[in-house]
Design an enzyme around this catalytic site. Structure first.
Site, PDB file in Angstrom:
ATOM      1  N   GLY A 174       0.802  -1.222   0.000  1.00 28.29           N
ATOM      2  CA  GLY A 174       0.000   0.000   0.000  1.00 28.29           C
ATOM      3  C   GLY A 174       0.834   1.271   0.000  1.00 28.29           C
ATOM      4  O   GLY A 174       0.340   2.352   0.310  1.00 28.29           O
ATOM      5  N   LYS A 215       6.084  18.969  -5.899  1.00 30.01           N
ATOM      6  CA  LYS A 215       6.657  19.479  -4.644  1.00 30.01           C
ATOM      7  C   LYS A 215       7.806  20.438  -4.934  1.00 30.01           C
ATOM      8  O   LYS A 215       7.934  21.491  -4.303  1.00 30.01           O
ATOM      9  CB  LYS A 215       7.124  18.308  -3.772  1.00 30.01           C
ATOM     10  N   ASP A 228       4.858  13.605  -8.961  1.00 31.98           N
ATOM     11  CA  ASP A 228       4.519  14.020  -7.607  1.00 31.98           C
ATOM     12  C   ASP A 228       5.683  14.805  -6.981  1.00 31.98           C
ATOM     13  O   ASP A 228       5.483  15.854  -6.359  1.00 31.98           O
ATOM     14  CB  ASP A 228       4.203  12.760  -6.777  1.00 31.98           C
TER      15      ASP A 228
END
Lengths: 378, 378
Positions: free
Chosen positions: A223, A241, A237
């Protein structure tokens, strides 16, 4: 008691955790002289509000019910009549219109914080509108801040009224620390960081000689990755940032200005290859190349890290060889690290390190942002 | 433009650096919509103020002159008539009375930040008075915060109106980060840190096999220690920092509750032995014992560090063996490090590391504190 009105957008893991934190820490915040008054909760389809937002709030029982309903994957419209107060549910475009109405009503009177814990690129419009109407904004969602410069400028129109600690390194005090450095006139020379828990985990596992395909499959099972691991492996991602940090430093750049290294080639991109196909057949083809790079790095006393690097006008994200015996090289698992060099932190950087992922930590960062804005409220 | 009125107490290295920063970063702060209006500068004897504190401020030329005069070791009374505006100088008890008068005048009207960059234990009275009168306080001085609990409670009466980042780890964002953790309802389990640049330097030099006496003499020559190095070696400075952090966590303790390990014995204390005698004859007698401890630590794969440890109701400062291969063990030179464990930072601590000493960094921390209070000003 100072009352801070809050409207929450996004009922995913972070949003629900935030609601739970708000309810759990009522007495702590009361001791601090602050009461968080939740006057709206929305997901992508609906908005729940008290009947009279000026006088009423969504009570704790209802907030807990919202968490249960959303956690079970149901719609907000299935909420029972559990709360003591009455509430209304708006759907679709009405939901958006009602949020704007609340922003209009409270923005310049009692004040309102619009909190974005969604992962949507659609919230930027309502956020800019809310800021324009005198509201504050707190974001865990990176997308509104990584949209066009025009949107960005509107959002940060009054920098005191927008906070977004949890967009970078979850609750790690990266943005708060950078804001302190900037306001003290200490010019930031460079920022180097490992800002993805997922890629941090992948890179430190590779170091132990495991093939990329195996590591990514394991990470997905645990996960640690997005449902489609390519969302992590693309570097997008991390690039978001990096863009947020660079813009905070005053750099006028957009996503296209960032050099992004993707861990998979164009021909394996979503749309061309399904997730299953990528994991079963695609990714294994990348093992050899990565293994060679790991070995080459090792022969130089280095390890590979997926880093974000901001220096001068250059913003890059990608794999770099870093000395095994450096803070970045020693990083293990999903911890994040940021190294900031400036006039004050020249010989040795300012280092901030710790858990950079997880709903609890991310929601804690959002909550700290809200509380930290209390002086803006009457 | 938001005007923040400031009165500075203390014209030592940090105070002068702060004045220089204020002057240098005028245009940066103007861009942020803030103007720092210096309405008073005092040393232990005198106070310089504009003739009318409501309408006038000490101009930049005068502030630079204050820095030159104090840097040359002269008294504020020797200031020339260089500034464009007129100013007045008050001495002795008049100085204290005038400061209080300004606090009374500005505290509840335009607002005032009383900044303590002194090293005096005498400022606590005027600081508590100023806070009582509605002023804000920013401290680099640890002593007012480590006095009695009665004084402490008065100072932090409204926690939003007092900041003191530079009392611990110079400009390192330790207090700001802790405040975020606390306000987000994340309970701090423990804090471990190396918070003295001087003792950090001493400890990492010992590791290389050099005798304590040699290391301390060298540190004194390099200007790393206080004029009397026993002020560092006593551990009192670290204990003050530990007390400040512990009180921030809500612990109701005083200095006497802290277990402090001094690096020299009672019979070598100031008063019994002069500084010269201590450095020439006293300290060498401590070499063997420390050398033995360094060797014992080394045989355990450890090094010695002078650390502050806060856990539960226990607050201790002293020498500890820490694994060579840990963030604390890897620390070199005068860098500071703080490791915070909490619910969110459980498996791995939140680590903040970097330069923890120096006038520039300390003054930058003070300046960031002042700017961060801007929302409290009209």
């Amino acid at each position: 008691m100072k009352k801070i009105s809050v409207i929450l957008m996004g009922c995913g893991g972070v949003g629900r955790q935030l609601l739970q934190h708000i309810v759990s820490f009522r007495s702590l915040h009361a001791k601090m002289g602050v009461h968080l008054r939740v006057v709206g909760v929305s997901d992508s389809k609906s908005l729940v509000v008290p009947v009279d937002v000026l006088k009423e709030e969504l009570d704790d029982e209802l907030l807990s019910e919202v968490c249960s309903v959303k956690s079970a994957g149901s719609a907000l419209t299935t909420l029972g009549a559990l709360g003591k107060g009455e509430y209304r549910v708006f759907n679709g475009s009405e939901s958006r219109r009602e949020t704007e109405g609340i922003a209009q009503l409270l923005g310049k009177s009692t004040g309102l914080v619009v909190v974005d814990c969604s992962a949507s690129s659609e919230t930027v419009e309502i956020l800019t509108k809310a800021v324009e109407l005198g509201c504050c904004a707190v974001l865990a969602n990176k997308k509104p801040l990584t949209s066009t410069l025009e949107h960005y400028d509107k959002l940060v129109l009054d920098p005191r009224r927008i906070r977004h600690e949890s967009t970078v390194g979850a609750g790690l005090p990266v943005i708060a620390s950078m804001n302190r450095i900037i306001s003290s006139g200490d010019p930031v020379h460079s920022i180097v960081g490992s800002l993805s828990g997922t890629l941090g985990y992948v890179m430190s596992e590779l170091e132990d000689g495991r093939p990329l395909s195996q590591v990514v499959r394991a990470a997905k099972t645990l996960g640690y990755t997005e449902p489609d691991p390519r969302d992590d492996l693309s570097g997008m991602d991390v690039a978001r940032k990096a863009l947020i940090l660079a813009r905070l430093l005053g750099k006028r750049i957009v996503m296209d200005s960032i050099k992004i290294e993707s861990l998979y080639p164009e021909e394996m991109r979503p749309g061309v290859m399904t997730v299953d196909d990528f994991l079963q057949n695609g990714i294994a083809k990348l093992d050899q190349n990565i293994e060679d790079r790991v070995k080459k790095a090792s022969s130089n006393g280095c390890v590979l890290r997926y880093v974000c690097m901001i220096e001068g006008s250059s913003v890059q994200v990608g794999i770099r060889e870093v000395p095994k015996d450096s803070p970045l090289g020693r990083l293990r698992g999903s911890d994040n690290i940021v190294e900031i060099r400036s006039r004050c932190y020249k010989e040795q950087p300012l280092v901030i390190q710790g858990a950079g992922a997880g709903n609890d930590t991310t929601a804690a960062g959002v909550l700290a942002d809200i509380i930290d804005m209390q002086d803006l409220f009457p």
